[in-house]
Structures are given as C-alpha cells and as structure tokens.
Enzyme design. Structure first.
Site, short mmCIF file in Angstrom:
data_model
loop_
_atom_site.label_atom_id
_atom_site.label_comp_id
_atom_site.label_asym_id
_atom_site.label_seq_id
_atom_site.Cartn_x
_atom_site.Cartn_y
_atom_site.Cartn_z
CG ASP A 11 -2.24 0.62 0.95
OD1 ASP A 11 -2.25 1.83 0.69
OD2 ASP A 11 -3.26 -0.09 0.96
CB SER A 61 -6.40 2.46 0.38
OG SER A 61 -5.09 2.93 0.63
CG ASP A 153 -6.88 12.54 1.63
OD1 ASP A 153 -6.02 11.66 1.81
OD2 ASP A 153 -8.05 12.44 2.04
NE ARG A 184 -8.09 12.98 7.18
CZ ARG A 184 -7.95 12.41 5.98
NH1 ARG A 184 -7.79 13.15 4.91
NH2 ARG A 184 -8.00 11.10 5.86
NE ARG A 260 -11.42 5.92 2.13
CZ ARG A 260 -10.12 5.74 1.97
NH1 ARG A 260 -9.54 6.14 0.87
NH2 ARG A 260 -9.40 5.15 2.90
NE ARG A 263 -8.88 7.96 7.57
CZ ARG A 263 -8.25 7.63 8.69
NH1 ARG A 263 -8.80 7.91 9.87
NH2 ARG A 263 -7.07 7.03 8.65
CG ASP A 443 -3.22 0.69 -2.52
OD1 ASP A 443 -2.00 0.96 -2.47
OD2 ASP A 443 -3.98 0.83 -1.54
CG HIS A 461 -2.81 8.64 -1.59
ND1 HIS A 461 -4.10 8.15 -1.61
CD2 HIS A 461 -2.30 8.29 -0.39
CE1 HIS A 461 -4.35 7.53 -0.46
NE2 HIS A 461 -3.27 7.61 0.29
#
Length: 509
Positions: A11, A61, A153, A184, A260, A263, A443, A461
C-alpha cells in the site's frame, strides 16, 4: 501441497525515477529490487480515469482495492457525483429533496458536514458547494457548515484556501454559515478512538469546545499554536454575543457529503444509532429524522443514502469461490476493510471458502512513531498459513508505506519501506517454497513523494505508476496495464475462466 497464488499489495508504494523526497528509492530494499531484476515486471496506472476517477486525480486505497478486486474500471463515487452535478440530476435527487422539504416544513436547519478540501479521496468541496446552491434555489434559510479540515489528502496547511472558496459560494448564494471547525483526526477517526469523535460531536450538538468569531480565526489561532489542519481541535464559531452560530437540534436535517465510508461511519453512528453506547452523549441527543449520507456507509449507520451502491458481480473473490478454491484475506486494522469489503466490491460477507485474518494495528498517536506498525505480526501469521497448505489464493496488504507515508517525514517512511521489504522477502520465499506464485503490486503511490520541491512535507498520495511483478519466469507481461487488469491476470495463472463482467485484460501476453 497447495501451490498458492498470492497477491501482495504494498500500500502506497509508487515508482518514480527522481530520488529527492522519494522514500521508496532511498530505502534499502534488496528483496523488491531482486524480484524486479529477476522476474517479469511492468508498471500499472493507479490513478485518474484508469481507476474511474477524474483525469489526473490521485488514486487511493479504497479505489485501488475496488478496481483490483473487481477486475474492471469501477467508476467512483467522486465521478458519479460530479456527473450528477454536471447533468442536473444532483438537484433532483430524492434524498436531498426530502431533507430540504423536511426543514422547510418544520422551520428547522439544514446542516452540511464533511471534509472541506478538493482532495477527492473522502469528499470534494464542490459537492458541498452544489448543496449550498441547491439549498439557496429551494429557499432554505438556515444552512450551517460543519467543516472537517483535511491536511492529509492535501497539503498540511491549506485549510484557509478552502474556507475562502466556501465564503465565495456563501456570498454568491446568500446561504450558509460556518458553525463548527474540526480536524479530521477527530471527526473522521476509523480506529474506535471514540474520545476523538466525542469532542467533535459535543462541539456540533452542545457548542462545547474552543470558540472563535470566524473559521479564519480558528485556523490562525491553531497555526499559532503549531496545530495544523488535520489536528485542529473541534471548535465552535460564535456570534458577537458569544452564543454558537448553530448547534444541531431536534428535527434538523443533516447531509454528510463525504462519499467514502470508512472514515465517515463512526461520526455518523453517533447521530443515527438510538442505542449508541460508545460514549455518553449527554442529555441532549437530537432527533434527526433526515440524516442523509452521500453514499452507503455501513449497515451500522441508520441514515438515508443519496447515491445508492452499484452492484459489482463476479469480483475476484466470488469467481475464486465459485471455482471451489480456498482464499485468504489478511491485513492489519488500517487496511483490513480494503482487503475484505472493498476488494469484494462493497460486500461485507465472506464468500464460501474465504478466511480472514485481522492483525491489530498498534495503538500509537501517529504511525511515524512506529513505522513497522504490525507488519511482523502480519507476516508471521501469513507464513504460518502458507506452511500449513490452507489456501489456493492469498490477498495480502502491507499498510506501512501508505500509513507512514502520510506523515510526510522521510526517516520514518524509509524505515516503513525497509520493514515492508524485509517482510516481502519472507512471504515470497514461503510462497516459492510451495511452488506458488506471487504477484507484487501497489494500490497507489505515497512513499515515493514525501517532500515538495520546496522541502515541505508531502502528506498526500501520488499519481505515479505502481509496480507489477509476477514471480514466474515463463510469462511475458505487456505494458499499459491498469489495476483492473490484475484480477484477470490472476485468473489466467489459476486456470480459471474470466467472467464477462470482468472487463479488465490479463497482463500476461
């Protein structure tokens, strides 16, 4: 003796030639480098339209495991919602319309909460802006924003730009006010750290927490104290008389615009579960008849769903089960939903012949404090399973390069890559000893870019390609592969027919 076919997902392990800020390149990884040089290999695209995201959007992911497991391009929630907005279907959504009708009839408030950024992993602020415009169009007067700050992110100190963008839309539409702000780390925990979630809940419902006259003031004060976006304490925006701009009350409606699930589940449960017991919510527990989730979060969340799941039939797990083969899914806590729920196309239940092993992630504040996480325990458990000849197919996730990579810190991330490489060697050797075959991939990228060109931490990412190695010397691999091509490749190696729903193409020439 079973000859296992194993998919090893590293990952957050992307590939990039530039070595500056690249923990993958700087780490000592004799096992990975050895397999890359010895066995057939190629790279795969793991971002953008190749995984059902908008062009240029970094992978993540959830998206990665969905595409890998489905063996096709799976159009993601982000893309689905974007298309709905573009084509005018968003405003007609019955779930949104029902929430709006409810607050207009009762004279109550509409609360919008979610991650305020354009990261596109858990949410996109454009979706919240579309909700503000919809509320204005429908004449909703009381609209309040509970902003979850990102810094993960996206860059770690970018919240102000997103607050500014929101204020522009508030000005344009004439509706919306910031009510609470929280990082977050608190609002989007997924690891049952309920004390974090409780702080966020109490700010939203009771107006408890640090108070500020504006969202900007909250961010400025946090920065002055060395606290950046992700970790901003749940805070309450107050009027001139120091009363909260808004709290969540009986008969209000909520639209939680994160798409998503992983979370979003915990905070959503606090609001929707009548028998919630993880912490004492206190005397005020608002009754919210219209709690809208952007997508289906979980069976444990009792809310309405705006964009209902698309069924994914004949994923790799299902096809393997139908072929009568035994499969194992194994990961530590942080990536366990990815090798199970997401890999199975959004299915919670196991397939016949499927076994799952969950190894607990360590209880540390952030994983840069323990870059090895629980990788040695995962590896020991898996090697034991391989030696006992129990499974035909193995799906493994090593979490470290991603979870430590999110720190934007070079040294811990290099350690994470090196621990991953050490354990990769142990697993591959165990598979080869059984005359099995390993497919080594990732991924999405992360650890491959830990620093910006200015030397600032890079916590997000990347859009870099990911490796794909098959530990079998009698095959040839093609270029231009995508994550959705991995499952068809595994089926080729297993000698199992590829179903028509799997539109990916085997990478073996």
């Amino acid at each position: 003796m079973r000859k296992p076919t194993a998919l090893i997902i590293l990952d957050g392990f992307g590939l990039r030639e530039e070595t500056y800020g690249n923990a993958v390149a700087q780490a000592k990884k004799p096992n990975f480098d050895g397999y890359w040089n010895k066995f057939p290999h190629t790279t795969l695209t793991a971002c953008g339209e190749a995984v059902g995201l908008p062009e240029g959007q970094m992978g993540n992911s959830e998206v990665g495991h969905l595409n890998i497991g489905a063996g096709r391009i799976v159009y993601q929630s982000l893309t689905r919602v974007n298309v709905a907005i573009r084509e005018g279907e968003f405003d007609k959504n019955e779930t949104f319309q029902s929430a709006i009708k409810s607050v207009k009839e009762k004279g109550t408030a509409l609360h919008l909460f979610g991650l305020l950024s354009d990261g596109g992993v858990h949410s996109h602020m454009n979706h919240m802006f579309a909700l503000l415009r919809l509320a204005a169009k429908e004449g909703v007067e009381k609209v309040y924003i509970h902003a979850f700050l990102d810094g993960r992110d996206v860059g770690p100190k970018t919240a102000q730009s997103y607050i500014d963008a929101t204020n522009e839309v508030i000005k344009e539409t004439g509706v919306g006010q910031f009510a609470t702000i929280s990082g977050r780390y608190y609002s989007m925990d997924r690891d049952k750290r309920w004390d974090r979630v409780e702080k966020c809940y109490r700010a939203m419902v009771n107006g408890e927490g640090p108070t500020y006259k504006s969202a900007e003031e909250c961010v400025e004060d946090s920065y002055a104290n060395g606290i950046y976006d992700e970790f901003v304490l749940p805070s309450v925006i107050v009027n001139e008389d120091n009363t909260p701009v808004a709290t969540i009350n009986d008969d209000d409606a909520v639209i939680f615009y994160n798409f998503r699930p992983d979370r979003a589940i915990q905070i959503a449960r606090v609001f929707t579960n009548e028998d919630f017991r993880e912490f004492d919510r206190g005397e005020k527990v608002p009754h919210i008849p219209e709690f809208v989730c952007m997508t289906h979060f979980s069976e444990t969340v009792d809310g309405y769903v705006a964009f209902k799941p698309m069924n994914l039939d004949n994923t790799l797990g299902e096809v393997v089960a139908q072929a009568g083969l035994k499969q194992l899914r194994i990961a530590e806590t942080e990536k366990y939903p990815h090798v199970t729920f997401f890999f199975s196309g959004g299915r919670e239940a196991e397939f016949p012949g499927e076994e799952r092993i969950l190894i607990n992630s360590p209880k540390v504040a952030t994983y840069d404090l323990k870059p090895e996480m629980s990788i040695y325990e995962v590896t020991d458990a898996l090697v034991n399973e391989i030696e006992n000849d129990k499974h035909d197919v193995i799906i493994l996730n090593f979490a470290n390069c991603d979870m430590v990579g999110h720190s934007g810190m070079m040294e811990p991330t290099i350690k994470a890559v090196e621990a991953t490489d050490e354990c990769l060697g142990k697993v591959v050797e165990a598979i080869l000893a059984k005359d099995g075959v390993a497919l080594i991939t990732a991924d999405h990228g992360n650890a491959d870019e830990e620093l910006t060109s200015e030397g600032e931490p890079m916590t997000a990412h990347t859009t870099n390609p990911v490796p794909f190695i098959v530990t079998k010397n009698d095959v040839e691999l093609r270029e231009d592969g995508i994550l959705g091509d991995i499952a068809p490749t595994m089926l080729t190696l297993l000698g199992v027919e590829q179903p028509k729903e799997m539109t990916g193409k085997t990478i073996i020439k």
